[in-house]
Design a protein around this motif. Structure first.
Motif, PDB file in Angstrom:
ATOM      1  N   CYS A  33      39.752  52.503  47.968  1.00 52.46           N
ATOM      2  CA  CYS A  33      39.385  51.114  48.325  1.00 52.46           C
ATOM      3  C   CYS A  33      39.621  50.154  47.162  1.00 52.46           C
ATOM      4  N   LEU A  34      39.783  48.887  47.511  1.00 57.35           N
ATOM      5  CA  LEU A  34      39.732  47.836  46.496  1.00 57.35           C
ATOM      6  C   LEU A  34      38.266  47.692  46.123  1.00 57.35           C
ATOM      7  N   ASN A  35      37.975  47.760  44.837  1.00 59.04           N
ATOM      8  CA  ASN A  35      36.573  47.743  44.410  1.00 59.04           C
ATOM      9  C   ASN A  35      36.090  46.309  44.182  1.00 59.04           C
ATOM     10  N   PHE A  36      35.315  45.797  45.122  1.00 60.76           N
ATOM     11  CA  PHE A  36      34.694  44.478  44.977  1.00 60.76           C
ATOM     12  C   PHE A  36      33.177  44.622  44.861  1.00 60.76           C
ATOM     13  N   ALA A  37      32.750  45.764  44.281  1.00 58.46           N
ATOM     14  CA  ALA A  37      31.308  46.031  44.197  1.00 58.46           C
ATOM     15  C   ALA A  37      30.820  46.207  42.764  1.00 58.46           C
ATOM     16  N   SER A  38      31.750  46.332  41.822  1.00 60.69           N
ATOM     17  CA  SER A  38      31.353  46.711  40.466  1.00 60.69           C
ATOM     18  C   SER A  38      31.060  45.491  39.582  1.00 60.69           C
ATOM     19  N   ASN A  39      30.218  45.709  38.567  1.00 52.18           N
ATOM     20  CA  ASN A  39      29.944  44.649  37.584  1.00 52.18           C
ATOM     21  C   ASN A  39      30.866  44.759  36.362  1.00 52.18           C
ATOM     22  N   ASP A  40      31.880  45.561  36.476  1.00 51.78           N
ATOM     23  CA  ASP A  40      32.813  45.776  35.361  1.00 51.78           C
ATOM     24  C   ASP A  40      33.828  44.614  35.355  1.00 51.78           C
ATOM     25  N   TYR A  41      33.322  43.416  35.059  1.00 55.28           N
ATOM     26  CA  TYR A  41      34.085  42.183  35.296  1.00 55.28           C
ATOM     27  C   TYR A  41      35.411  42.093  34.526  1.00 55.28           C
ATOM     28  N   LEU A  42      35.437  42.707  33.337  1.00 54.23           N
ATOM     29  CA  LEU A  42      36.674  42.623  32.550  1.00 54.23           C
ATOM     30  C   LEU A  42      37.483  43.923  32.637  1.00 54.23           C
ATOM     31  N   GLY A  43      37.099  44.771  33.587  1.00 48.78           N
ATOM     32  CA  GLY A  43      37.862  46.004  33.812  1.00 48.78           C
ATOM     33  C   GLY A  43      37.888  46.922  32.598  1.00 48.78           C
ATOM     34  N   LEU A  44      36.792  46.949  31.828  1.00 51.63           N
ATOM     35  CA  LEU A  44      36.805  47.733  30.587  1.00 51.63           C
ATOM     36  C   LEU A  44      36.289  49.167  30.752  1.00 51.63           C
ATOM     37  N   ALA A  45      35.596  49.427  31.865  1.00 48.85           N
ATOM     38  CA  ALA A  45      34.936  50.737  31.996  1.00 48.85           C
ATOM     39  C   ALA A  45      35.934  51.893  31.922  1.00 48.85           C
ATOM     40  N   ARG A  46      37.160  51.630  32.333  1.00 45.19           N
ATOM     41  CA  ARG A  46      38.174  52.699  32.261  1.00 45.19           C
ATOM     42  C   ARG A  46      39.304  52.335  31.300  1.00 45.19           C
ATOM     43  N   SER A  47      39.001  51.430  30.379  1.00 45.89           N
ATOM     44  CA  SER A  47      40.061  51.006  29.461  1.00 45.89           C
ATOM     45  C   SER A  47      40.441  52.162  28.525  1.00 45.89           C
ATOM     46  N   PRO A  48      41.733  52.422  28.386  1.00 45.45           N
ATOM     47  CA  PRO A  48      42.168  53.527  27.511  1.00 45.45           C
ATOM     48  C   PRO A  48      41.628  53.361  26.093  1.00 45.45           C
ATOM     49  N   GLU A  49      41.545  52.115  25.631  1.00 45.18           N
ATOM     50  CA  GLU A  49      41.050  51.904  24.258  1.00 45.18           C
ATOM     51  C   GLU A  49      39.601  52.358  24.108  1.00 45.18           C
TER      52      GLU A  49
END
Ligand code: PLP
Length: 377
Positions: A33-49
């Motif tokens: 699904c397209l995730n429109f439920a998360s608070n990970d606003y800057l998409g960092l939770a899975r950032s490789p860095e």
């Protein structure tokens, strides 16, 4: 059936009867699904860095802190994290907690004594409300973002009383902002009134270098709460405050003294996360553009809200109907939660849509199409 079972069963039945029963889903079940439920606003939770930082932190310091920050848990990265927060957000001190929930509980529990007052916005987060209700002080709520209501409550309190006025930078279920400048002015009626702002949803998103909603409005509350589980992509929280309050917390905060400190690998990751967030002006602008686009498209559907944040609620009212809309979105491969009372006020069930920097305009077009379908347009 014993008294415990009867009581619990009754509560569960009641939840079912009112369509408020909650079911947790394994996140991966929604991977398609397209995730429109998360608070990970800057998409960092899975950032490789950040994943790399976590791995390096674990190698250097381990995955567990082994004790509270008063015993073995005050690792170098945790001390550095507190110093980094102080520098970034401009306070004398920062004290890190394992969650925003516990930071709010800790602060209110410690500060508020009998004869004190807590005056909080009606839509304050559950962690604030619960702590206020359990405190020894008196607790009243002002109408949401309503300055007259706030002033009326404050005017009834004697000037020699200690008053903690509480609001949020960005409200978690509505996404709107508090009128922070005016609130600060109202609470400056005397020095016994302290202002506390929980900016869980504004940190990283608003203000210069992502310093949050208070920075955006040019205010400096006595107590600032920031959390790390939303735009910062990780988990944890901090209380930003004066040296005096920080020492009080260090000496007497039970949630700090009697709880294991966050893993050093997590603190190490957060150092990197803050560094990324400070430099994320382009991503913040992208997100703002996306929010504007979404709002414009929603308006065409006849849906308007006050939010200029990534939290975009679609207020529906009934629990049943919001569950239905959420299900239609799911059928269109969109993950967005139906939020029902008691998380929100009675008859204000909604779809809480959250935007993040991984989304595109095409994703939003898809959501709008699904909403049109759901509302029979
Ligand atoms: C306004 C607000 N404060 C505090 C919290 C709790 O933060 P945490 O998730 O770190 O416990 C939340 C979480 O949803 C929140 O929305």
């Amino acid at each position: 059936m014993n008294v415990w079972q009867a009581r619990i069963l009754h509560a569960l039945e009641e939840r079912k009867r009112t369509q408020g029963y909650r079911v947790r889903q394994v996140a991966e079940q929604n991977d398609h699904c397209l995730n429109f439920a998360s608070n990970d606003y800057l998409g960092l939770a899975r950032s490789p860095e950040l994943i790399q930082a976590w791995q390096k932190g674990a190698e250097l310091y381990g995955v567990g802190s082994g004790g509270s920050s008063h015993v073995t848990g005050y690792y170098e990265p945790l001390q550095q994290l507190e110093n980094q927060l102080v520098k970034w957000l401009g306070y004398e001190r920062a004290i890190v907690y394992s969650s925003g929930f516990s930071a709010n509980q800790a602060l209110i529990q410690l500060l508020i004594e009998k004869d004190d007052w807590i005056i909080a916005d009606k839509l304050s987060h559950a962690s604030l409300v619960e702590a206020a209700m359990n405190s020894e002080g008196s607790f009243k709520r002002f109408a949401h973002n309503d300055l007259d209501s706030l002033k009326r409550l404050l005017s009834k309190i004697e000037h020699d009383k200690a008053v903690l006025t509480i609001t949020e930078g960005v409200f978690s279920m509505d996404g709107d902002e508090a009128p922070l400048q005016d609130i600060q002015i109202s609470t400056q009626r005397n020095q016994n009134n302290w202002l506390m702002v929980d900016d869980a949803h504004g940190i990283g998103i608003h203000g210069k270098e992502g310093k949050g909603t208070c920075d955006q409005y040019g205010i400096h509350p006595d107590i600032l709460i920031v959390t790390f589980g939303k735009a910062l992509g990780v988990k944890g929280a901090a209380i930003l405050c004066s040296d005096l309050v920080a020492e009080y917390l260090v000496q007497q905060s039970r949630a700090l003294i009697y709880s294991t400190a966050i893993p050093p690998a997590q603190a190490y990751t957060l150092l990197k996360s803050i560094e990324i967030v400070q430099k994320a002006d382009e991503q913040r602008q992208y997100l703002q553009d996306l929010i504007l686009y979404f709002k414009t498209e929603l308006k065409i559907l006849g849906i308007e809200n006050q939010s200029n944040s990534p939290i975009q609620p679609i207020i529906i009212g009934s629990n049943e109907e919001s569950l239905r809309v959420s299900q239609v979105l799911k059928e269109h491969n969109i993950w967005a939660m139906a939020i029902r009372p008691p998380t929100v006020l009675a008859n204000s069930a909604r779809i809480r849509m959250t935007l993040n920097t991984n989304h595109t305009q095409e994703n939003i077009d898809h959501v709008i199409g699904a909403l049109r379908h759901a509302f029979g347009g």
